[in-house]
Enzyme design. Structure first.
Site, short mmCIF file in Angstrom:
data_model
loop_
_atom_site.label_atom_id
_atom_site.label_comp_id
_atom_site.label_asym_id
_atom_site.label_seq_id
_atom_site.Cartn_x
_atom_site.Cartn_y
_atom_site.Cartn_z
N GLY A 96 0.77 -1.23 0.00
CA GLY A 96 0.00 0.00 0.00
C GLY A 96 0.81 1.28 0.00
N ALA A 97 2.13 1.18 -0.24
CA ALA A 97 2.98 2.37 -0.14
C ALA A 97 2.56 3.47 -1.11
CB ALA A 97 4.44 1.99 -0.37
N MET A 145 -15.99 -0.19 -7.73
CA MET A 145 -15.75 1.17 -8.23
C MET A 145 -16.10 2.16 -7.13
SD MET A 145 -14.72 3.12 -10.60
CE MET A 145 -14.72 4.90 -10.70
N THR A 199 6.79 -0.90 2.63
CA THR A 199 5.98 -2.09 2.88
C THR A 199 6.72 -3.37 2.51
OG1 THR A 199 4.92 -1.67 0.74
CG2 THR A 199 3.74 -0.96 2.70
N ASP A 218 10.77 4.16 -7.31
CA ASP A 218 9.98 2.97 -6.96
C ASP A 218 10.81 1.71 -7.17
OD1 ASP A 218 7.85 1.35 -6.15
OD2 ASP A 218 7.04 1.22 -8.17
N HIS A 258 -7.86 0.71 -15.18
CA HIS A 258 -8.61 0.74 -16.44
C HIS A 258 -7.71 0.84 -17.67
CE1 HIS A 258 -12.69 0.83 -14.80
NE2 HIS A 258 -12.20 1.58 -13.82
#
Length: 720
Positions: free
Chosen positions: A203-204, A678, A266, A331, A639
């Site tokens: 969840g970082a 959603m 995380t 990242d 999406h």
């Protein structure tokens, strides 16, 4: 058939009392997954089973079986398959224990199957709320369970650690491991070590603080917790085992009010136990937000981000660490698989750990001391020219930290030179088989960044395979994306051979004593290669892309190879299609093979897609530009970039709501489809901003409806 070496009194004893399912009535009354400390420590002596995530505690993913080998692998055929109830991404490594297979699927569901026939024995659905999927950066995947004394342990997407009876699938206990009001998730497989079940979280990107925890296998009581980054100093110590080392070592490496965005770090995948040294190694992830300039004012190494940290498994106390990317700003997580081995280094045996994380280096680290032994790049790297072996730090290239308002094209990118996909090591060849990829990305500081709790917080205007309406430009971008299976010599620190794929994102690897390497890829090819030279010897066309790691096991006198199939994950969701023309992806499957297998798969025909549905309104260039920024930074991860769905979630260019301003607002702003996953974006974006997203998606829908757009889709040039 031979089980190569490693037969033992333990293995023979197990064979006497642990009849597999389907071999006698006694099997239905005997406890399943009866795995204790002795069996886990001696897992290498039971190659017929796959009792823990990486095969053994060393996590080498080597199956010491050779019935299937280079001479006869061409005769491999499908023994059975099992269809899952979802088409979302499948990343699990199954466990196979005494003739029973235990696997997980998307949405954290667990299934027990007869390993010979594929018959379902039981299934369990933790009923994860669908809106938790918004917190999952990289699809609603799960990578597997752990087993101990008739109990299976599941880390559910919503943060529960659940103990299941392996014989029935009934819940024994359940505990919440995280603050469910925050955007934490669990996708990784737990590990069981000395009566403790170890689990991390993810969840970082959405703004959380990482940690790893140990729980009692019998009761679910928390035994210890290690935070990987400092917290809010105003709140004082956490009262956890990490307090002292964070104060002494980590605090000085951070700057500013970093805790307001969580900090990150995380532990979402690699957790490995060293039974020889009684140490636990965890791989630590990226910072929150990504951008070091904003996260920590561009100052400090930010321990323990992007590091391997060694802990005492009994207490959780810090032992040592190695940080591959100090002050990470790209990242470059170091959560990728870790494997253990003893290698001849400079003529002497060294106990080492090996890891090939996102940043593109293959690391060999002395696991007794944490000292770096070697580090070499296995894909092209623009951010660094190598590692200073005196300090263990990368030698960075100027400008790659995208200072001020500059843009840096960085390779590898956030998707990594190697991501979570398992690598394998063969003691027979001495080679590591590594799923590698080349995916550059353009980074620029987001000058308008404001932290949005619970939303994506990168502080980076990040572009990968950026959407374009130009066929020529799209093809040129795709040409930059490459995937490989690399055979790497960790002693010589150089490549032995490489198999090149058309496009990135190939699956996990398995090495076997039959001198084979098995691997799947995004195009649905499940393949076997000669482990010595990389020659492809066998291939099977799966109905969907393959990212998961295969396993091999034996029941009776038959060796099997199994792999979970189902396109998805980070690239599968956001990066485009695996097979050219757009389609709705089929449900995932477990595929199991044996020599002489004759089963076939039903042909999959994708449901007909709705036509593009552009709005009738005319939008301004400013609206479209605003919508693009919001969409690509918040919506595209699910999406698809450029609103081009990979077929796992609805294609917004075709959505009925796109042409209806009121309905669009009710969905995106009002959250009327929350129960279907959603969520409402009202707390992050205004009505006008949400309308701007409709303007941008509408522009993409108009392009799709054009002659050029139809041609682009037909030629499969909308991504990979």
């Amino acid at each position: 058939m031979r089980i190569v070496k490693g037969s033992s009194v333990l293995a023979m004893a197990v064979a006497l009392w642990a009849l597999p399912v389907g071999q006698g009535d006694a099997a239905t009354t005997m406890p399943m997954a009866k795995v204790d400390a002795a069996r886990l420590m001696g897992a290498a002596a039971e190659p017929a089973n796959w009792m823990t995530h990486g095969g053994t505690y060393a996590e080498q993913r080597f199956a010491n079986l050779d019935q299937i080998n280079t001479a006869n692998v061409s005769k491999l055929g499908l023994a059975w398959s099992y269809e899952y109830d979802t088409n979302r991404g499948q990343e699990a490594t199954p466990l196979v224990i005494d003739g029973v297979m235990y696997t997980t699927t998307a949405w954290s569901k667990v299934i027990a199957l007869d390993a010979v026939t594929g018959k379902e024995l039981w299934s369990y659905d933790p009923e994860v709320p669908k809106d938790r999927g918004h917190a999952a950066c990289c699809d609603v995947v799960n990578r597997g369970v752990a087993a101990w004394n008739g109990t299976l342990f599941l880390g559910a997407l919503d943060g529960r650690l659940i103990a299941l009876d392996a014989a029935t699938g009934k819940v024994k206990w359940s505990t919440v491991t995280l603050d469910q009001s925050k955007p934490y998730t669990i996708t990784g497989a737990p590990r069981v070590v000395k009566g403790k079940v170890i689990i991390g979280n993810g969840g970082a990107e959405l703004g959380v603080r990482g940690y790893v925890s140990a729980y009692d296998v019998e009761t679910g009581k928390k035994l210890w917790r290690f935070y990987t980054v400092p917290g809010d100093p105003a709140k004082g110590p956490d009262g956890e085992v990490s307090d002292a080392i964070l104060k002494a070592m980590a605090d000085p490496t951070w700057d500013g009010k970093f805790w307001e965005a969580g900090g990150g770090g995380t532990v979402w995948d690699a957790i490995v136990y060293d039974q020889e040294l009684d140490q636990l190694y965890i791989g630590v992830g990226n910072g929150s937000p990504w951008n070091h300039q904003i996260r920590s004012n561009g100052k400090g190494d930010n321990l323990f981000l992007s590091s391997v940290v060694a802990l005492n498994p009994n207490t959780g106390e810090y032992l040592w660490h190695y940080q591959g990317t100090p002050g990470d700003t790209w990242d470059f997580t170091q959560t990728q698989p870790i494997m253990l081995a003893t290698l001849p280094i400079d003529g002497k045996p060294r106990k080492v750990l090996m890891q090939a994380p996102k940043n593109g280096f293959f690391y060999v680290v002395d696991r007794e001391t944490g000292k770096l032994i070697s580090a070499e790049g296995f894909v092209p790297q623009t951010w660094t020219s190598g590692v200073d072996m005196k300090t263990g730090r990368p030698i960075e290239v100027a400008g790659q930290r995208y200072p001020d308002k500059t843009t840096a094209l960085v390779s590898p990118s956030a998707l990594g030179a190697h991501n979570w996909h398992p690598m394998a090591f063969s003691p027979k060849t001495g080679l590591v088989y590594l799923p590698a990829q080349e995916i550059p990305g353009a980074y620029q500081t987001d000058t308008g960044y404001n932290h949005k709790p619970g939303a994506w917080n990168l502080a980076v205007a990040w572009a990968l395979n950026a959407p374009t309406n130009s066929l020529e430009a799209t093809r040129a971008t795709r040409a930059l994306l490459k995937g490989q299976l690399v055979a790497w010599d960790p002693v010589k620190q150089k490549e032995a051979w490489r198999v090149q794929y058309d496009g990135p994102w190939n699956g996990g690897a398995l090495a076997t004593a039959g001198n084979l390497v098995f691997q799947g890829n995004a195009r649905g090819k499940f393949q076997a290669f000669d482990a010595t030279n990389g020659k492809r010897l066998w291939s099977f066309d799966a109905p969907s892309g393959i990212g998961a790691g295969p396993v091999s096991y034996m029941v009776g006198d038959t060796q099997y190879v199994a792999v979970s199939v189902g396109y998805g994950g980070a690239w599968g969701m956001a990066g485009g299609l695996p097979d050219g023309p757009q389609r709705i992806q089929p449900n995932g499957r477990m595929l199991v093979f044996k020599l002489g297998g004759t089963e076939t798969l039903p042909k999959y025909v994708s449901p007909e897609l709705a036509p593009p549905n552009p709005p009738s309104e005319t939008f301004t260039a400013q609206q479209i530009a605003m919508g693009k920024d919001i969409y690509e930074g918040n919506c595209g991860i699910c999406h698809g970039g450029g609103a081009r769905s990979s077929g796992l979630v609805p294609d917004l260019r075709r959505a009925s709501a796109l042409a209806d301003k009121t309905l669009w607002s009710e969905v995106v702003h009002g959250g009327i489809l929350r129960d279907q996953g959603m969520v409402s974006f009202a707390k992050w974006f205004s009505q006008d901003e949400i309308e701007a997203v409709r303007a941008y998606v509408g522009e993409q829908a108009r392009f799709l409806a054009s002659d050029e757009g139809q041609k682009l889709a037909a030629e499969g040039a909308l991504g990979y």
